[in-house]
Design a protein around this motif. Structure first.
Motif, PDB file in Angstrom:
ATOM      1  N   MET A  96      49.089  15.151  71.848  1.00  0.00           N
ATOM      2  CA  MET A  96      49.263  16.598  71.409  1.00  0.00           C
ATOM      3  C   MET A  96      49.656  16.771  69.870  1.00  0.00           C
ATOM      4  O   MET A  96      49.445  17.529  69.332  1.00  0.00           O
ATOM      5  CB  MET A  96      50.411  17.024  72.398  1.00  0.00           C
ATOM      6  CG  MET A  96      50.010  16.965  73.925  1.00  0.00           C
ATOM      7  SD  MET A  96      51.607  17.461  74.956  1.00  0.00           S
ATOM      8  CE  MET A  96      51.807  19.113  74.621  1.00  0.00           C
ATOM      9  N   ILE A  97      50.470  15.824  69.380  1.00  0.00           N
ATOM     10  CA  ILE A  97      51.024  16.124  67.999  1.00  0.00           C
ATOM     11  C   ILE A  97      49.595  15.818  67.089  1.00  0.00           C
ATOM     12  O   ILE A  97      49.369  16.659  66.392  1.00  0.00           O
ATOM     13  CB  ILE A  97      51.753  14.732  67.642  1.00  0.00           C
ATOM     14  CG1 ILE A  97      53.108  14.896  68.328  1.00  0.00           C
ATOM     15  CG2 ILE A  97      51.995  14.682  65.969  1.00  0.00           C
ATOM     16  CD1 ILE A  97      54.091  13.556  68.180  1.00  0.00           C
ATOM     17  N   ALA A  98      48.617  14.936  67.608  1.00  0.00           N
ATOM     18  CA  ALA A  98      47.227  14.944  66.813  1.00  0.00           C
ATOM     19  C   ALA A  98      46.403  15.879  67.105  1.00  0.00           C
ATOM     20  O   ALA A  98      45.398  15.923  66.662  1.00  0.00           O
ATOM     21  CB  ALA A  98      47.007  13.450  66.861  1.00  0.00           C
ATOM     22  N   LYS A  99      46.785  17.121  68.074  1.00  0.00           N
ATOM     23  CA  LYS A  99      45.896  18.012  68.530  1.00  0.00           C
ATOM     24  C   LYS A  99      44.605  17.267  69.036  1.00  0.00           C
ATOM     25  O   LYS A  99      43.642  18.177  68.877  1.00  0.00           O
ATOM     26  CB  LYS A  99      45.578  18.891  67.380  1.00  0.00           C
ATOM     27  CG  LYS A  99      47.130  19.498  66.878  1.00  0.00           C
ATOM     28  CD  LYS A  99      46.951  20.846  65.973  1.00  0.00           C
ATOM     29  CE  LYS A  99      48.170  21.287  65.216  1.00  0.00           C
ATOM     30  NZ  LYS A  99      49.101  21.791  66.631  1.00  0.00           N
ATOM     31  N   LEU A 100      44.709  16.316  69.911  1.00  0.00           N
ATOM     32  CA  LEU A 100      43.430  15.898  70.305  1.00  0.00           C
ATOM     33  C   LEU A 100      43.164  16.547  71.790  1.00  0.00           C
ATOM     34  O   LEU A 100      44.055  16.652  72.542  1.00  0.00           O
ATOM     35  CB  LEU A 100      43.666  14.341  70.678  1.00  0.00           C
ATOM     36  CG  LEU A 100      43.786  13.340  69.589  1.00  0.00           C
ATOM     37  CD1 LEU A 100      44.078  11.867  70.179  1.00  0.00           C
ATOM     38  CD2 LEU A 100      42.702  13.488  68.719  1.00  0.00           C
ATOM     39  N   PRO A 101      42.127  17.002  72.005  1.00  0.00           N
ATOM     40  CA  PRO A 101      41.653  17.506  73.375  1.00  0.00           C
ATOM     41  C   PRO A 101      41.718  16.195  74.406  1.00  0.00           C
ATOM     42  O   PRO A 101      41.883  15.137  74.182  1.00  0.00           O
ATOM     43  CB  PRO A 101      40.264  18.109  73.110  1.00  0.00           C
ATOM     44  CG  PRO A 101      39.828  17.197  72.088  1.00  0.00           C
ATOM     45  CD  PRO A 101      40.626  16.706  71.088  1.00  0.00           C
ATOM     46  N   TYR A 102      41.797  16.747  75.579  1.00  0.00           N
ATOM     47  CA  TYR A 102      42.183  16.094  76.826  1.00  0.00           C
ATOM     48  C   TYR A 102      41.078  14.913  76.966  1.00  0.00           C
ATOM     49  O   TYR A 102      41.157  13.860  77.345  1.00  0.00           O
ATOM     50  CB  TYR A 102      42.377  16.655  77.908  1.00  0.00           C
ATOM     51  CG  TYR A 102      41.069  17.338  78.671  1.00  0.00           C
ATOM     52  CD1 TYR A 102      40.365  16.496  79.494  1.00  0.00           C
ATOM     53  CD2 TYR A 102      40.590  18.724  78.281  1.00  0.00           C
ATOM     54  CE1 TYR A 102      39.323  17.024  80.107  1.00  0.00           C
ATOM     55  CE2 TYR A 102      39.595  19.089  78.976  1.00  0.00           C
ATOM     56  CZ  TYR A 102      38.899  18.415  79.710  1.00  0.00           C
ATOM     57  OH  TYR A 102      37.716  18.833  80.028  1.00  0.00           O
ATOM     58  N   GLN A 103      39.684  15.427  76.288  1.00  0.00           N
ATOM     59  CA  GLN A 103      38.587  14.352  76.645  1.00  0.00           C
ATOM     60  C   GLN A 103      38.729  13.139  75.673  1.00  0.00           C
ATOM     61  O   GLN A 103      38.303  11.889  76.094  1.00  0.00           O
ATOM     62  CB  GLN A 103      37.509  15.305  76.197  1.00  0.00           C
ATOM     63  CG  GLN A 103      36.890  16.268  76.803  1.00  0.00           C
ATOM     64  CD  GLN A 103      37.447  17.764  76.539  1.00  0.00           C
ATOM     65  OE1 GLN A 103      38.473  17.680  75.825  1.00  0.00           O
ATOM     66  NE2 GLN A 103      36.756  18.865  76.830  1.00  0.00           N
TER      67      GLN A 103
END
Length: 479
Positions: free
Chosen positions: A448-455
């Motif tokens: 979430m900190i890295a703003k990665l999507p769940y995929q």
């Protein structure tokens, strides 16, 4: 009359934010005073995280010993009986005391090395720049500071219940005094089904107490999603705890020198809980602001007594700041330490206003150290639907018995749940009620900190068979 000592910075309270901030000021060659009424290190080291989690570890060992036969392990000479566990409460307490003493000593040495003037006493504002200190030796000191930071924390709410004056004071407990028991309570009634009540209730049930939790609300852990709270409730009941939801304590009455009766009002009517030997009040905390004389400094508080701050932790007085629990929830140690991270560059660097770190949009994680743990970060489902009203919000929930590692270790109780923004795939929140739930939560927090999507988690290669590989499969339950 006491002379006035002048300081660049005065820190009131040595909690997890105040202690490193005082050290940072001193290391920056600023003359710094740290005022502490009780113990260096604040609640976390002395009455909170460190001692409670130390005791919870003892409770888990007692629980695992009883579960030995489930794994084919029997204690020699006892025929594998589950209840042949003897708890040495004195040893449990001493282990806790030793670890607390070690942590506290480390904090004290770090302040001494940095050159912080540590004043043992109680602080009270005279004006916005001046603080009086009633020293523990009976003397009085006056300090004047260019910058003042309040870090006085909170304390357990005082117990209020008709009939308590008829019960021995050694049997009426709060989250601090319960840790000093030298015996396992025969029957512990816990008032409050929040984080503190759940942790202590399960701990003492595992140490051998009969335990009943009385919760005013209609679910345990009111902040959590209902399915998580219901799952935890089932786990506690499976371990032998009794939980009354939607119940209000009415009064206590003594039935013998060693026990008393607790009357509660429930949705079914009035009920009596008999033969209680100890009662733990775990229904809230209040800020340590009532003796600071904040009005003399012009510091504003909210109706509950918490100091009002802006996103930069500045109070209503420009030269006075607050950090930690005294400024209100979320009341977590790591938030107090992050407050220090925010204040340090603001107060010790020539940083432009637009670059100042702040509390705005801070991602807040926490762990309830029940067993299994409940780790959470970000938004709960209801919060996400409110904040992103009109957007597509998706959730994924998966029981822990879908996790190979959980089955192999026979630790498959619980579930995990994620909240996802349907259009962007961004993870908005995550909860894991499971073994090492806090560690699994931290993996998702990093994403979430890295703003990665769940995929990205769904497609990641995790070592097998680790608990983390459950983050490959969770997203298949999105709907």
């Amino acid at each position: 009359m006491a002379t006035t000592a002048h300081y660049d910075a005065i820190i009131i309270g040595s909690g997890q934010g105040g202690t490193p901030l005082a050290r940072a000021f001193a290391q920056a060659k600023k003359k710094t005073a740290l005022i502490e009424k009780q113990h260096i290190g604040g609640c976390c080291i002395n009455e909170g995280c460190t001692p409670t989690k130390t005791m919870i570890a003892s409770g888990r060992i007692a629980h695992l010993i009883r579960r030995g036969p489930d794994y084919g392990i029997h204690m020699a000479g006892q025929g594998g009986k589950r209840n042949e566990v003897v708890v040495d409460m004195g040893k449990v307490r001493q282990r806790k005391r030793d670890i607390v003493s070690s942590f506290r000593s480390g904090s004290e040495k770090s302040l001494d090395t940095a050159g912080v003037d540590v004043l043992r006493g109680e602080a009270k504002f005279h004006d916005a720049k001046t603080v009086g200190v009633s020293m523990s030796d009976g003397s009085e000191k006056i300090l004047r500071g260019e910058t003042i930071v309040v870090n006085t924390g909170c304390r357990p709410s005082p117990p209020r219940l008709d009939g308590l004056d008829k019960v021995g004071t050694d049997r009426v407990l709060d989250s601090t005094s319960i840790q000093e028991l030298d015996e396992v309570p025969g029957y512990l009634a816990v008032i409050g089904g929040g984080y503190v009540g759940v942790e202590f209730g399960q701990l003492f049930a595992r140490l051998g107490s009969k335990v009943t939790i009385v919760q005013r609300g209609m679910q345990l852990l009111p902040r959590e999603d209902k399915e998580m709270a219901d799952t935890l409730l089932a786990i506690l009941e499976d371990e032998g705890l009794t939980v009354h939801l939607g119940a209000t304590p009415v009064d206590v009455s003594s039935t013998s020198p060693q026990s008393f009766r607790l009357s509660v009002q429930t949705k079914r009517g009035s009920e009596n809980i008999s033969d209680v030997t100890h009662i733990l009040f775990a229904a809230g905390r209040i800020p340590n602001t009532n003796r600071l004389n904040l009005d003399a400094a012009g510091i504003k508080t909210d109706p509950k007594g918490y100091i009002v701050c802006d996103e930069f932790l500045q109070t209503s007085v420009p030269s006075i700041y607050a950090l930690g629990d005294v400024k209100g929830p979320p009341a977590f140690t790591h938030i107090s330490f992050d407050d220090y991270r925010i204040l340090k560059p603001s107060l010790l660097s020539d940083i432009p206003p637009h670059s100042k770190p702040s509390t705005k949009d801070r991602l807040v994680p926490y762990v309830v150290y029940s067993d299994p743990q409940l780790g959470h970060v970000g938004l709960h489902e209801r919060e996400a639907r409110e904040r992103y009203a009109g957007s597509k919000i998706m959730t994924a929930a998966m029981p822990m018995d879908y996790v190979a590692r959980a089955l192999e270790t026979d630790e498959s109780r619980g579930m995990m749940k994620a909240v996802v923004h349907g259009e962007t795939g961004q993870i908005l929140g995550f909860t894991c009620l499971g073994t090492e739930g806090g560690e699994l939560m931290s993996i998702v927090q990093t994403a979430m900190i890295a703003k990665l999507p769940y995929q990205k988690l769904q497609e990641a290669v995790f070592a097998h068979p680790a608990f983390a590989e459950s983050l490959n499969n969770l997203w298949g339950f999105l709907k």
